[in-house]
Motif scaffolding. Structure first.
Motif, PDB file in Angstrom:
ATOM      1  N   VAL A 332       0.696  -1.189   0.142  1.00 55.66           N
ATOM      2  CA  VAL A 332       0.056   0.091   0.209  1.00 55.66           C
ATOM      3  C   VAL A 332       0.808   1.327   0.182  1.00 55.66           C
ATOM      4  O   VAL A 332       1.693   1.576   0.979  1.00 55.66           O
ATOM      5  CB  VAL A 332      -1.027   0.136   1.334  1.00 55.66           C
ATOM      6  N   GLU A 333       0.817   2.020  -1.075  1.00 54.91           N
ATOM      7  CA  GLU A 333       1.721   3.313  -1.466  1.00 54.91           C
ATOM      8  C   GLU A 333       1.172   4.332  -0.353  1.00 54.91           C
ATOM      9  O   GLU A 333       2.147   5.148   0.342  1.00 54.91           O
ATOM     10  CB  GLU A 333       1.979   3.590  -2.786  1.00 54.91           C
ATOM     11  N   SER A 334      -0.102   4.674  -0.380  1.00 59.53           N
ATOM     12  CA  SER A 334      -0.492   5.669   0.185  1.00 59.53           C
ATOM     13  C   SER A 334      -0.780   5.436   1.664  1.00 59.53           C
ATOM     14  O   SER A 334      -1.214   4.426   2.214  1.00 59.53           O
ATOM     15  CB  SER A 334      -1.855   6.328  -0.453  1.00 59.53           C
ATOM     16  N   ALA A 335      -1.258   6.813   2.491  1.00 61.16           N
ATOM     17  CA  ALA A 335      -1.700   6.517   3.888  1.00 61.16           C
ATOM     18  C   ALA A 335      -3.092   6.285   3.884  1.00 61.16           C
ATOM     19  O   ALA A 335      -3.965   6.369   5.007  1.00 61.16           O
ATOM     20  CB  ALA A 335      -1.380   7.663   4.522  1.00 61.16           C
ATOM     21  N   SER A 336      -4.047   6.008   2.737  1.00 61.42           N
ATOM     22  CA  SER A 336      -5.292   5.680   2.699  1.00 61.42           C
ATOM     23  C   SER A 336      -5.867   4.638   3.464  1.00 61.42           C
ATOM     24  O   SER A 336      -5.223   3.472   3.257  1.00 61.42           O
ATOM     25  CB  SER A 336      -5.864   5.611   1.411  1.00 61.42           C
ATOM     26  N   GLY A 337      -6.579   4.868   4.478  1.00 63.86           N
ATOM     27  CA  GLY A 337      -7.322   3.704   5.409  1.00 63.86           C
ATOM     28  C   GLY A 337      -8.068   2.872   4.464  1.00 63.86           C
ATOM     29  O   GLY A 337      -8.068   1.396   4.548  1.00 63.86           O
ATOM     30  N   ASP A 338      -8.819   3.318   3.302  1.00 60.18           N
ATOM     31  CA  ASP A 338      -9.711   2.416   2.350  1.00 60.18           C
ATOM     32  C   ASP A 338      -8.555   1.339   1.674  1.00 60.18           C
ATOM     33  O   ASP A 338      -8.817   0.165   1.744  1.00 60.18           O
ATOM     34  CB  ASP A 338     -10.199   3.280   1.443  1.00 60.18           C
ATOM     35  N   ASP A 339      -7.337   1.896   1.240  1.00 64.39           N
ATOM     36  CA  ASP A 339      -6.312   1.050   0.487  1.00 64.39           C
ATOM     37  C   ASP A 339      -5.818  -0.234   1.602  1.00 64.39           C
ATOM     38  O   ASP A 339      -5.688  -1.179   0.999  1.00 64.39           O
ATOM     39  CB  ASP A 339      -5.410   1.908  -0.032  1.00 64.39           C
ATOM     40  N   LEU A 340      -5.512   0.416   2.388  1.00 68.27           N
ATOM     41  CA  LEU A 340      -5.215  -0.656   3.538  1.00 68.27           C
ATOM     42  C   LEU A 340      -6.077  -1.659   3.921  1.00 68.27           C
ATOM     43  O   LEU A 340      -5.794  -3.032   3.950  1.00 68.27           O
ATOM     44  CB  LEU A 340      -4.722   0.010   5.008  1.00 68.27           C
ATOM     45  N   ALA A 341      -7.351  -1.422   3.889  1.00 70.71           N
ATOM     46  CA  ALA A 341      -8.390  -2.228   4.265  1.00 70.71           C
ATOM     47  C   ALA A 341      -8.643  -3.085   2.850  1.00 70.71           C
ATOM     48  O   ALA A 341      -8.815  -4.271   3.346  1.00 70.71           O
ATOM     49  CB  ALA A 341      -9.929  -1.701   4.595  1.00 70.71           C
ATOM     50  N   GLN A 342      -8.498  -2.480   1.841  1.00 73.52           N
ATOM     51  CA  GLN A 342      -8.529  -3.456   0.597  1.00 73.52           C
ATOM     52  C   GLN A 342      -7.318  -4.498   0.730  1.00 73.52           C
ATOM     53  O   GLN A 342      -7.504  -5.731   0.186  1.00 73.52           O
ATOM     54  CB  GLN A 342      -8.503  -2.357  -0.653  1.00 73.52           C
ATOM     55  N   ALA A 343      -6.177  -4.120   1.161  1.00 67.92           N
ATOM     56  CA  ALA A 343      -5.042  -5.030   1.133  1.00 67.92           C
ATOM     57  C   ALA A 343      -5.078  -6.054   1.870  1.00 67.92           C
ATOM     58  O   ALA A 343      -4.952  -7.289   1.645  1.00 67.92           O
ATOM     59  CB  ALA A 343      -3.840  -4.151   1.574  1.00 67.92           C
ATOM     60  N   GLY A 373      -7.727   2.106  -4.557  1.00 73.44           N
ATOM     61  CA  GLY A 373      -8.957   1.015  -4.513  1.00 73.44           C
ATOM     62  C   GLY A 373      -8.646  -0.054  -5.616  1.00 73.44           C
ATOM     63  O   GLY A 373      -9.613  -0.863  -5.848  1.00 73.44           O
ATOM     64  N   GLU A 374      -7.728   0.227  -6.578  1.00 74.63           N
ATOM     65  CA  GLU A 374      -7.464  -0.818  -7.589  1.00 74.63           C
ATOM     66  C   GLU A 374      -6.042  -1.700  -7.201  1.00 74.63           C
ATOM     67  O   GLU A 374      -5.219  -1.288  -6.396  1.00 74.63           O
ATOM     68  CB  GLU A 374      -7.116  -0.093  -8.792  1.00 74.63           C
ATOM     69  N   PHE A 375      -6.076  -2.835  -7.802  1.00 69.14           N
ATOM     70  CA  PHE A 375      -4.990  -3.735  -7.522  1.00 69.14           C
ATOM     71  C   PHE A 375      -3.856  -3.875  -8.898  1.00 69.14           C
ATOM     72  O   PHE A 375      -4.533  -4.174 -10.001  1.00 69.14           O
ATOM     73  CB  PHE A 375      -5.351  -5.087  -7.377  1.00 69.14           C
ATOM     74  N   SER A 388      -9.775  -4.815 -10.672  1.00 64.55           N
ATOM     75  CA  SER A 388     -10.603  -4.106  -9.895  1.00 64.55           C
ATOM     76  C   SER A 388     -11.378  -4.846  -8.684  1.00 64.55           C
ATOM     77  O   SER A 388     -11.752  -4.075  -7.844  1.00 64.55           O
ATOM     78  CB  SER A 388     -11.971  -3.480 -10.739  1.00 64.55           C
ATOM     79  N   ASP A 389     -11.160  -6.292  -8.533  1.00 61.21           N
ATOM     80  CA  ASP A 389     -11.952  -7.038  -7.529  1.00 61.21           C
ATOM     81  C   ASP A 389     -10.781  -7.976  -7.067  1.00 61.21           C
ATOM     82  O   ASP A 389      -9.926  -8.480  -7.902  1.00 61.21           O
ATOM     83  CB  ASP A 389     -13.305  -7.444  -8.122  1.00 61.21           C
ATOM     84  N   ILE A 390     -11.026  -8.257  -5.808  1.00 55.51           N
ATOM     85  CA  ILE A 390     -10.269  -9.302  -5.209  1.00 55.51           C
ATOM     86  C   ILE A 390     -10.387 -10.614  -5.835  1.00 55.51           C
ATOM     87  O   ILE A 390      -9.243 -11.323  -6.215  1.00 55.51           O
ATOM     88  CB  ILE A 390     -10.648  -9.212  -3.577  1.00 55.51           C
TER      89      ILE A 390
END
Length: 400
Positions: A332-343, A373-375, A388-390
């Motif tokens: 996860v490059e950013s500090a985004s909580g949403d991105d971390l949750a996706q990870a 939000g993308e992988f 775009s999805d897990i």
């Protein structure tokens, strides 16, 4: 730091050390379960009198135990850090399995013994105790079990057999006291065969003891040679040679190569029957033998017994490096909580299909990078793929 805070004689296990440790442990455990053995573990602390009251440890070993007073209110009992695993295992059997006539037990645990300087004071052992079985069947079973464990680890063990009764018969015949026998035998093991000339002088008419005991040989023919040379002067040697021959004959019948070595066992008063050592190259990696008298000393019952231990610290450096497990790094490059949750959601999905994962953040890279939000997936050095999805990421990882 100029000086380590680690205690003398102790060592840390790094990840590579632990990988080898677990490989040995799991292989040993699998072999033992396959032969019908049950796993146990004894306490790190034991009463000192367990080792002293019945003379179950040699004086040399008792000089190396860690002992202290374990306070309990106004009274205390002197205890030791476990210096030996066999004696506690026999105690466990006598106290917790009193309704059994026999038991096949195994364990993986440490023993602690004082050594001078920085020499290692903690040793990890894979041990087996076969209680309530008779020779030669039980002795041969343990040899095969140790051999299979080492072979499944990719090693080629070399087996040496002996019997402490050979040396004991000679020293008894020479009129030496037990203390004199132990002192002389330690001198032999420590530095050479010259002390055996003192025994020779007390046995007039016998063949050269130094020459006979210094030789090693293969199987039955060598035992017969020992018998023809030693029995005329020391008839008492016949019984230990007969017991040794019985084990050797069974191994010969199965095509298990082995050597006979009269001078093999340190602390030879501990054993009462055939013993063996396992070597890989010139490195001794384990051994054991029969100790029929120990069960009655510890537990009051008279039962035949034998056991062995494989020394993990001796085996580990001999193992080839295993294949490094493939770990999928999700970054996860950013500090985004949403991105971390996706990870983490992706990590959970990959764990469901038993993939190894690692989630990282900040500066770095990985096979999967989560951005807005993308992988972004890069597998096996290929081109980046955007998902775009897990579920599609899991399919891509499985396919790779």
């Amino acid at each position: 730091m100029a000086e380590s805070m680690r205690s003398k004689g102790m060592r840390d296990m790094l990840p590579a050390d632990m990988e080898r440790f677990r490989r040995i442990e799991l292989t040993f455990r699998d072999v033992c379960l396959g032969w019908g053995y049950e796993e146990v573990r004894t306490p790190t602390l034991e009463h000192l009198y367990l080792f002293t009251s019945a003379g179950t440890l040699s004086p040399q070993m008792l000089d190396r135990v860690y002992s202290f007073l374990d306070w309990d209110g106004w009274s205390g009992e002197r205890v030791v850090l476990r210096p030996d695993s066999t004696i506690p295992a026999v105690r466990l059997f006598s106290e917790q399995m009193a309704d059994r006539d026999s038991a096949r037990l195994f364990y993986v645990q440490n023993v602690l013994r004082f050594e001078q300087g920085d020499a290692q004071r903690e040793d990890w052992q894979c041990g087996v105790e076969l209680l309530g079985d008779t020779y030669p069947r039980g002795d041969v079973e343990l040899i095969l079990l140790a051999r299979e464990t080492l072979q499944r680890l990719g090693l080629s063990p070399r087996l040496k057999l002996s019997h402490p009764g050979i040396v004991r018969s000679l020293l008894d015949k020479a009129g030496l006291s037990l203390a004199e026998q132990l002192a002389l035998y330690d001198r032999v093991l420590a530095g050479g065969l010259a002390p055996l000339d003192e025994v020779q002088a007390k046995l007039p008419g016998s063949a050269s003891i130094r020459k006979v005991l210094s030789l090693e040989g293969d199987g039955q023919a060598y035992i017969q040679n020992l018998s023809s040379v030693l029995e005329p002067a020391v008839p008492e040697v016949a019984e230990p040679l007969r017991e040794l021959a019985a084990v050797s004959a069974m191994l010969d019948g199965m095509g298990v190569a082995h050597e006979i070595s009269p001078l093999l066992v340190r602390s030879f008063e501990y054993y009462t029957g055939p013993v063996f050592h396992a070597f890989v190259g010139d490195q001794k990696v384990g051994g054991g033998g029969r100790y029929d008298g120990l069960v009655s000393l510890v537990g009051g019952r008279s039962l035949p017994a034998s056991g062995f231990a494989i020394e993990i610290d001796a085996v580990a450096p001999l193992l080839k490096a295993g294949e490094e497990a493939r770990v999928i790094t999700i970054h996860v490059e950013s500090a985004s909580g949403d991105d971390l949750a996706q990870a983490f959601a992706l990590a959970v999905a990959l764990r469901r299909v038993e993939k190894l994962v690692r989630v990282t953040s900040g500066a770095g890279k990985g096979e999967v990078v989560v951005i807005a939000g993308e992988f972004h997936v890069v597998l096996n050095g290929g081109k980046p793929e955007k998902h775009s999805d897990i579920e599609s990421v899991v399919r891509a990882v499985a396919k790779s």
